[in-house]
Design an enzyme around this catalytic site. Structure first.
Site, mmCIF file in Angstrom:
data_model
loop_
_atom_site.group_PDB
_atom_site.id
_atom_site.type_symbol
_atom_site.label_atom_id
_atom_site.label_comp_id
_atom_site.label_asym_id
_atom_site.label_seq_id
_atom_site.Cartn_x
_atom_site.Cartn_y
_atom_site.Cartn_z
ATOM 1 N N THR A 27 -12.076 -62.410 -20.945
ATOM 2 C CA THR A 27 -10.601 -61.750 -21.734
ATOM 3 C C THR A 27 -10.487 -61.148 -19.949
ATOM 4 O OG1 THR A 27 -12.927 -60.158 -20.994
ATOM 5 C CG2 THR A 27 -12.908 -60.309 -23.300
ATOM 6 N N ALA A 58 -15.281 -60.312 -17.803
ATOM 7 C CA ALA A 58 -13.970 -59.671 -17.648
ATOM 8 C C ALA A 58 -13.895 -59.290 -16.024
ATOM 9 C CB ALA A 58 -14.660 -58.586 -18.100
ATOM 10 N N VAL A 84 -17.910 -62.279 -13.929
ATOM 11 C CA VAL A 84 -16.806 -60.646 -13.269
ATOM 12 C C VAL A 84 -15.679 -61.891 -12.414
ATOM 13 C CG1 VAL A 84 -16.053 -59.493 -11.485
ATOM 14 C CG2 VAL A 84 -18.758 -59.916 -12.284
ATOM 15 N N LYS A 85 -14.659 -62.368 -13.156
ATOM 16 C CA LYS A 85 -12.833 -62.635 -12.889
ATOM 17 C C LYS A 85 -12.338 -61.369 -11.607
ATOM 18 C CE LYS A 85 -10.250 -64.078 -16.545
ATOM 19 N NZ LYS A 85 -10.106 -64.070 -17.660
ATOM 20 N N VAL A 86 -12.082 -61.769 -11.011
ATOM 21 C CA VAL A 86 -11.438 -61.614 -9.312
ATOM 22 C C VAL A 86 -10.447 -62.274 -9.295
ATOM 23 C CG1 VAL A 86 -11.740 -61.418 -7.399
ATOM 24 C CG2 VAL A 86 -13.859 -60.775 -9.033
#
Ligand code: E4P
Length: 220
Positions: A27, A58, A84-86
């Site tokens: 997402t 996310a 975790v998307k960064v």
């Protein structure tokens, strides 16, 4: 090869999780916002459909490294198996390093070039997401960026993976896999195009007609 669905729409995930051997769901803030549910509600519902053994991705929305890390830790407390998307900015690279040091898996996102993506891999990101169609839309070469990044990872950082993202056509998806990308996330609109070629249905209709003409029924 890892295949992900790029959506937070529950009906789409239910449909494609039955059809495809997906490894999880990705997402971003726009995808979550479209579903008009809070991020935790959306992620919880998605996880119920795909199962806790699958990966969910996310993205943090903060812009400073400290706040990105805080958001990442908060999300990880609530959702098992969350990657975790960064975004790969200067602050994002600091956050990826800090999260990696704490054993938290990250994906470097908003990647528009192989060099930028490679820095995220060096910082410790497990996945790197080049935005293929968005690069193409700028007049660049999205598949070329994937190919370059894959080569850099093969040579220097084989434990990080390209997770090719942002597609408008099945051709872009195939070209990324041919360029060596070992993971890919595809929106359901593009996924649908792989299995709805009118020629396929026309071929099946012809089989039905021929069978019916010969045997007078459409069963064995
Ligand atoms: C993945 O990390 C991105 O969030 C996503 O694939 C972007 O896709 P889009 O360009 O179709 O919005």
């Amino acid at each position: 090869m890892e295949l992900y669905l790029d959506t937070a729409n529950l009906a789409e995930v239910e449909r494609f999780a039955k059809i495809l051997p997906i490894q999880g769901v990705t997402t971003n803030p726009s995808i979550i916002a479209k579903e008009k549910r809070s991020i935790l509600t959306a992620l919880g519902e998605l996880q119920q459909i795909i199962g806790k053994e699958k990966l969910l991705f996310a993205q943090v929305i903060a812009h400073t490294a400290d706040d990105m890390v805080k958001e990442a830790l908060y999300l990880r407390e609530q959702i098992e198996n969350l990657v975790v998307k960064v975004p790969v900015t200067a602050e994002g690279l600091i956050a990826i390093k800090a999260l990696t040091a704490q054993g938290i898996p990250t994906l470097g996102t908003a990647v528009y070039g192989a060099g930028q993506g490679f820095l995220a891999a060096l910082a410790g990101a497990k996945y790197i997401a080049p935005y293929v169609n968005r690069i193409d839309a700028q007049g660049g070469d999205g598949v070329g960026a994937v190919a370059e990044l894959q080569t850099l990872l093969d040579l220097h950082k084989p434990d990080s993976m390209v997770l090719a993202a942002s597609f408008r056509t099945p051709r872009q998806v195939l070209d990324c896999m041919l360029a060596g990308a070992r993971s890919i996330t595809v929106g359901c609109d593009v996924m649908e195009l792989f299995i709805t070629d009118p020629a396929v249905f026309a071929a099946i209709d012809k089989f039905d007609r021929d069978w019916h003409t010969a045997f007078g029924k459409n069963t064995f």
